[in-house]
Design a protein around this motif. Structure first.
Motif, mmCIF file in Angstrom:
data_model
loop_
_atom_site.group_PDB
_atom_site.id
_atom_site.type_symbol
_atom_site.label_atom_id
_atom_site.label_comp_id
_atom_site.label_asym_id
_atom_site.label_seq_id
_atom_site.Cartn_x
_atom_site.Cartn_y
_atom_site.Cartn_z
ATOM 1 N N ALA A 32 0.853 -1.192 0.000
ATOM 2 C CA ALA A 32 0.000 0.000 0.000
ATOM 3 C C ALA A 32 0.887 1.240 0.000
ATOM 4 N N ALA A 33 0.403 2.278 -0.600
ATOM 5 C CA ALA A 33 1.170 3.529 -0.676
ATOM 6 C C ALA A 33 1.333 4.099 0.727
ATOM 7 N N PRO A 34 2.535 4.613 1.102
ATOM 8 C CA PRO A 34 2.718 5.170 2.449
ATOM 9 C C PRO A 34 1.822 6.379 2.661
ATOM 10 N N LYS A 35 1.391 6.540 3.935
ATOM 11 C CA LYS A 35 0.517 7.669 4.242
ATOM 12 C C LYS A 35 1.315 8.945 4.066
ATOM 13 N N ALA A 36 0.665 9.923 3.557
ATOM 14 C CA ALA A 36 1.334 11.214 3.368
ATOM 15 C C ALA A 36 1.556 11.825 4.760
ATOM 16 N N ALA A 37 2.663 12.543 4.966
ATOM 17 C CA ALA A 37 2.963 13.176 6.257
ATOM 18 C C ALA A 37 1.834 14.131 6.597
ATOM 19 N N GLY A 38 1.464 14.211 7.959
ATOM 20 C CA GLY A 38 0.382 15.080 8.397
ATOM 21 C C GLY A 38 0.711 16.539 8.138
ATOM 22 N N SER A 39 -0.303 17.331 8.066
ATOM 23 C CA SER A 39 -0.120 18.750 7.803
ATOM 24 C C SER A 39 0.578 19.410 8.990
ATOM 25 N N SER A 40 1.412 20.391 8.759
ATOM 26 C CA SER A 40 2.116 21.093 9.839
ATOM 27 C C SER A 40 1.285 22.257 10.382
ATOM 28 N N MET A 41 0.082 22.420 9.892
ATOM 29 C CA MET A 41 -0.770 23.525 10.313
ATOM 30 C C MET A 41 -1.133 23.459 11.803
ATOM 31 N N PRO A 42 -1.536 22.330 12.384
ATOM 32 C CA PRO A 42 -1.855 22.305 13.822
ATOM 33 C C PRO A 42 -0.647 22.683 14.692
ATOM 34 N N PHE A 43 0.520 22.186 14.342
ATOM 35 C CA PHE A 43 1.718 22.524 15.111
ATOM 36 C C PHE A 43 2.014 24.019 15.013
ATOM 37 N N THR A 44 1.872 24.578 13.840
ATOM 38 C CA THR A 44 2.093 26.011 13.645
ATOM 39 C C THR A 44 1.089 26.820 14.464
ATOM 40 N N LEU A 45 -0.167 26.396 14.447
ATOM 41 C CA LEU A 45 -1.190 27.096 15.220
ATOM 42 C C LEU A 45 -0.900 26.992 16.724
ATOM 43 N N LEU A 46 -0.461 25.843 17.195
ATOM 44 C CA LEU A 46 -0.127 25.665 18.603
ATOM 45 C C LEU A 46 1.021 26.595 19.008
ATOM 46 N N CYS A 47 2.071 26.640 18.219
ATOM 47 C CA CYS A 47 3.213 27.524 18.523
ATOM 48 C C CYS A 47 2.781 28.984 18.521
ATOM 49 N N THR A 48 1.963 29.375 17.547
ATOM 50 C CA THR A 48 1.478 30.760 17.476
ATOM 51 C C THR A 48 0.624 31.084 18.697
ATOM 52 N N LEU A 49 -0.224 30.153 19.101
ATOM 53 C CA LEU A 49 -1.070 30.354 20.273
ATOM 54 C C LEU A 49 -0.216 30.508 21.541
ATOM 55 N N ILE A 50 0.824 29.716 21.694
ATOM 56 C CA ILE A 50 1.702 29.816 22.858
ATOM 57 C C ILE A 50 2.402 31.174 22.885
ATOM 58 N N VAL A 51 2.919 31.612 21.756
ATOM 59 C CA VAL A 51 3.599 32.909 21.684
ATOM 60 C C VAL A 51 2.617 34.042 21.991
ATOM 61 N N ALA A 52 1.404 33.974 21.424
ATOM 62 C CA ALA A 52 0.406 35.028 21.657
ATOM 63 C C ALA A 52 -0.011 35.055 23.134
ATOM 64 N N ALA A 53 -0.198 33.888 23.746
ATOM 65 C CA ALA A 53 -0.576 33.840 25.161
ATOM 66 C C ALA A 53 0.545 34.393 26.038
ATOM 67 N N THR A 54 1.782 34.087 25.707
ATOM 68 C CA THR A 54 2.920 34.608 26.471
ATOM 69 C C THR A 54 2.986 36.126 26.364
ATOM 70 N N LEU A 55 2.826 36.658 25.169
ATOM 71 C CA LEU A 55 2.856 38.114 24.990
ATOM 72 C C LEU A 55 1.699 38.788 25.727
ATOM 73 N N ALA A 56 0.523 38.169 25.695
ATOM 74 C CA ALA A 56 -0.626 38.742 26.405
ATOM 75 C C ALA A 56 -0.380 38.733 27.914
ATOM 76 N N ALA A 57 0.194 37.656 28.426
ATOM 77 C CA ALA A 57 0.492 37.590 29.860
ATOM 78 C C ALA A 57 1.528 38.642 30.240
ATOM 79 N N LEU A 58 2.553 38.813 29.429
ATOM 80 C CA LEU A 58 3.564 39.845 29.703
ATOM 81 C C LEU A 58 2.955 41.240 29.676
ATOM 82 N N LEU A 59 2.092 41.490 28.718
ATOM 83 C CA LEU A 59 1.439 42.797 28.626
ATOM 84 C C LEU A 59 0.569 43.037 29.859
ATOM 85 N N TYR A 60 -0.188 42.035 30.274
ATOM 86 C CA TYR A 60 -1.043 42.167 31.449
ATOM 87 C C TYR A 60 -0.202 42.438 32.698
#
Length: 175
Positions: A32-60
């Motif tokens: 069977a053909a190998p599964k295509a690698a998963g999209s990197s979009m969830p990981f990118t969104l998670l990293c962006t969310l962590i950075v945004a939450a950190t900046l918001a906490a620092l601002l607060y």
């Protein structure tokens, strides 16, 4: 040289068994053909969310620290103002508590200095000595016109004492 006619011998070949080959052929199977690698979009969104939450906490936290700093400054200035007010009130109290000021206030409300005080015997309740109510002193210029300096001596609040007696533990420094 003599040439001989030689018969050429056929080349010797190794004998192979019929049906066998030198290397076995690999079996090929369908994979069977190998599964295509998963999209990197969830990981990118998670990293962006962590950075945004950190900046918001620092601002607060920065806003909270700034507000706290303003509150500290306000309280320090209020404390300074209250300290100055307390010192002013202490000076006024000290000035109003001098014997001369008390004598002046007593004269304003009609009190006169006592020339000969009377005492009360607490055991018997008997008055010892003669008293003169203020109504009787109005006609007596001797009591009414007593100068303030004679009634109350000058206060020595801010004057330095003439001699220092100390507490006895200073040694012979003052001698």
């Amino acid at each position: 040289m003599a040439t001989t006619s030689a018969v050429q011998a056929p080349a010797v070949r190794p004998v192979r068994k019929p049906g066998t080959s030198a290397a076995p052929k690999p079996r090929l199977t369908v994979v069977a053909a190998p599964k295509a690698a998963g999209s990197s979009m969830p990981f990118t969104l998670l990293c962006t969310l962590i950075v945004a939450a950190t900046l918001a906490a620092l601002l607060y936290m920065n806003i909270q620290m700034s507000g706290t700093s303003y509150e500290i400054t306000r309280l320090q200035s209020q404390s300074q103002r209250l300290t100055e007010e307390r010192q002013a009130l202490a000076e006024t109290n000290e000035r109003l508590g001098t014997p001369q000021e008390l004598e002046r206030q007593a004269r304003e409300i009609g009190m006169v200095p006592v020339s000969d005080p009377a005492y009360i015997d607490l055991d018997t309740g008997e008055v010892i000595g003669e008293t003169s109510p203020s109504e009787q002193t109005e006609g007596n210029p001797e009591l009414k016109e007593v100068p303030a300096e004679a009634a109350v001596p000058q206060a020595e609040i801010y004057d330095e004492p003439e001699s220092y007696h100390g507490m006895g533990n200073e040694g012979n420094e003052g001698d």
